[in-house]
Design a protein around this motif. Structure first.
Motif, PDB file in Angstrom:
ATOM      1  N   GLU A  57     -57.384 -18.823  89.447  1.00  0.00           N
ATOM      2  CA  GLU A  57     -56.175 -18.747  88.627  1.00  0.00           C
ATOM      3  C   GLU A  57     -55.075 -19.573  89.266  1.00  0.00           C
ATOM      4  O   GLU A  57     -54.693 -19.331  90.422  1.00  0.00           O
ATOM      5  CB  GLU A  57     -55.726 -17.300  88.482  1.00  0.00           C
ATOM      6  CG  GLU A  57     -54.480 -17.133  87.628  1.00  0.00           C
ATOM      7  CD  GLU A  57     -54.006 -15.690  87.547  1.00  0.00           C
ATOM      8  OE1 GLU A  57     -52.974 -15.450  86.890  1.00  0.00           O
ATOM      9  OE2 GLU A  57     -54.665 -14.813  88.143  1.00  0.00           O
ATOM     10  N   ARG A  77     -55.319 -22.152  82.530  1.00  0.00           N
ATOM     11  CA  ARG A  77     -54.704 -21.521  83.690  1.00  0.00           C
ATOM     12  C   ARG A  77     -55.754 -20.961  84.641  1.00  0.00           C
ATOM     13  O   ARG A  77     -55.446 -20.657  85.791  1.00  0.00           O
ATOM     14  CB  ARG A  77     -53.768 -20.388  83.256  1.00  0.00           C
ATOM     15  CG  ARG A  77     -52.516 -20.832  82.545  1.00  0.00           C
ATOM     16  CD  ARG A  77     -51.648 -21.741  83.417  1.00  0.00           C
ATOM     17  NE  ARG A  77     -51.280 -21.133  84.666  1.00  0.00           N
ATOM     18  CZ  ARG A  77     -50.195 -20.385  84.837  1.00  0.00           C
ATOM     19  NH1 ARG A  77     -49.390 -20.170  83.825  1.00  0.00           N
ATOM     20  NH2 ARG A  77     -49.906 -19.880  86.018  1.00  0.00           N
ATOM     21  N   VAL A  78     -56.999 -20.794  84.145  1.00  0.00           N
ATOM     22  CA  VAL A  78     -58.087 -20.262  84.967  1.00  0.00           C
ATOM     23  C   VAL A  78     -59.277 -21.204  84.874  1.00  0.00           C
ATOM     24  O   VAL A  78     -59.714 -21.556  83.776  1.00  0.00           O
ATOM     25  CB  VAL A  78     -58.505 -18.849  84.519  1.00  0.00           C
ATOM     26  CG1 VAL A  78     -59.683 -18.356  85.352  1.00  0.00           C
ATOM     27  CG2 VAL A  78     -57.332 -17.878  84.641  1.00  0.00           C
TER      28      VAL A  78
END
Length: 260
Positions: A121, A161-162
């Motif tokens: 993340e 985002r991940v």
């Protein structure tokens, strides 16, 4: 290199099943891997053999970008794995700070060669768009040095985002025992942006992918990003029954797989 190995104090090993598991601390392969990144004479770009010394010489003579280094030395022009290391030498930070989490994909968490999924993340910013077949460089700080390994992105897409990868644990590996066993909150980790060539399954055609073991990473990425009308069959071979469990874990709703 010998000096790195000589500084390792051997500790008792525990056992998982019938195979000894290396304790979570620096081991000879870890220290050698860290030292390789600092050795001026060893290839920094494995595709062309360009050494750290030759790259630094080109920078001192005026090269200011990875493209210029590529034109002069050929480095960074093929698989792209060395690009973040080149950017480091150019004084351009290519790294994303991340918080990592892990889940087991194999049948048993006690399998010494199990495959785990790592989710990174991003702490700041957004990951650039990436496509099936591309990979990231993961760096982990061990024995005071950054050690690099490359892993295929299994959830390619736009502006994430991940970022997720799959990793097979190797009991003699420099990095995978840490990624598979250690408390990830205690590790200093960072990742690069997407690297390498990409592949797309477009249109209404059909494709067959033959994959074995950790090679399922590319198949998962292709399945993740294929066009809805494109038929995709995965023929997957595993090292053990635990490996065959991995496919269903990675693609629980999408995979029509033939396993053997």
């Amino acid at each position: 290199m010998d000096g790195c190995a000589a500084n390792f104090e051997k500790k008792p090993m525990k056992r998982v099943g019938s195979e000894p598991v290396i304790p979570i601390e620096p081991v000879p392969s870890t220290l050698v891997a860290a030292a390789r990144l600092q050795d001026d004479d060893l290839p920094l770009c494995v595709c062309t053999g360009a050494s750290r010394a030759s790259i630094c010489h080109a920078i001192r003579r005026g090269a200011t970008s990875t493209q210029e280094l590529g034109r002069q030395l050929g480095c960074g022009m093929d698989c792209g794995t060395c690009v973040p290391l080149l950017q480091d030498l150019l004084g351009q930070s290519p790294w994303f700070s991340v918080r990592a989490s892990r889940r087991n994909l194999s049948l048993s968490e006690e399998d010494p060669r199990r495959i785990v999924e790592l989710s990174f993340e991003l702490q700041d910013g957004i990951f650039p768009p990436c496509f099936a077949g591309q990979h990231i460089t993961v760096q982990i700080k061990l024995a005071g040095q950054w050690v690099s390994r490359c892993y295929t992105i299994i959830n390619p897409g736009p502006y994430m985002r991940v970022v997720r990868v799959a990793v097979r644990r190797s009991h003699a590996g420099a990095v995978t025992p840490w990624l598979a066993d250690a408390d990830l909150n205690t590790l200093e980790l960072r990742i690069s942006g997407p690297l390498g060539n990409s592949y797309r399954l477009a249109g209404s055609g059909a494709s067959v992918c033959f994959a074995g073991g950790i090679g399922i990473s590319l198949a998962a990425a292709l399945m993740h990003q294929r066009a809805d009308a494109h038929r995709f069959h995965i023929d997957f071979s595993g090292h053990s029954q635990g490996d065959l469990h991995v496919l269903a874990q990675l693609l629980p709703h999408k995979a029509a797989a033939f396993t053997k």
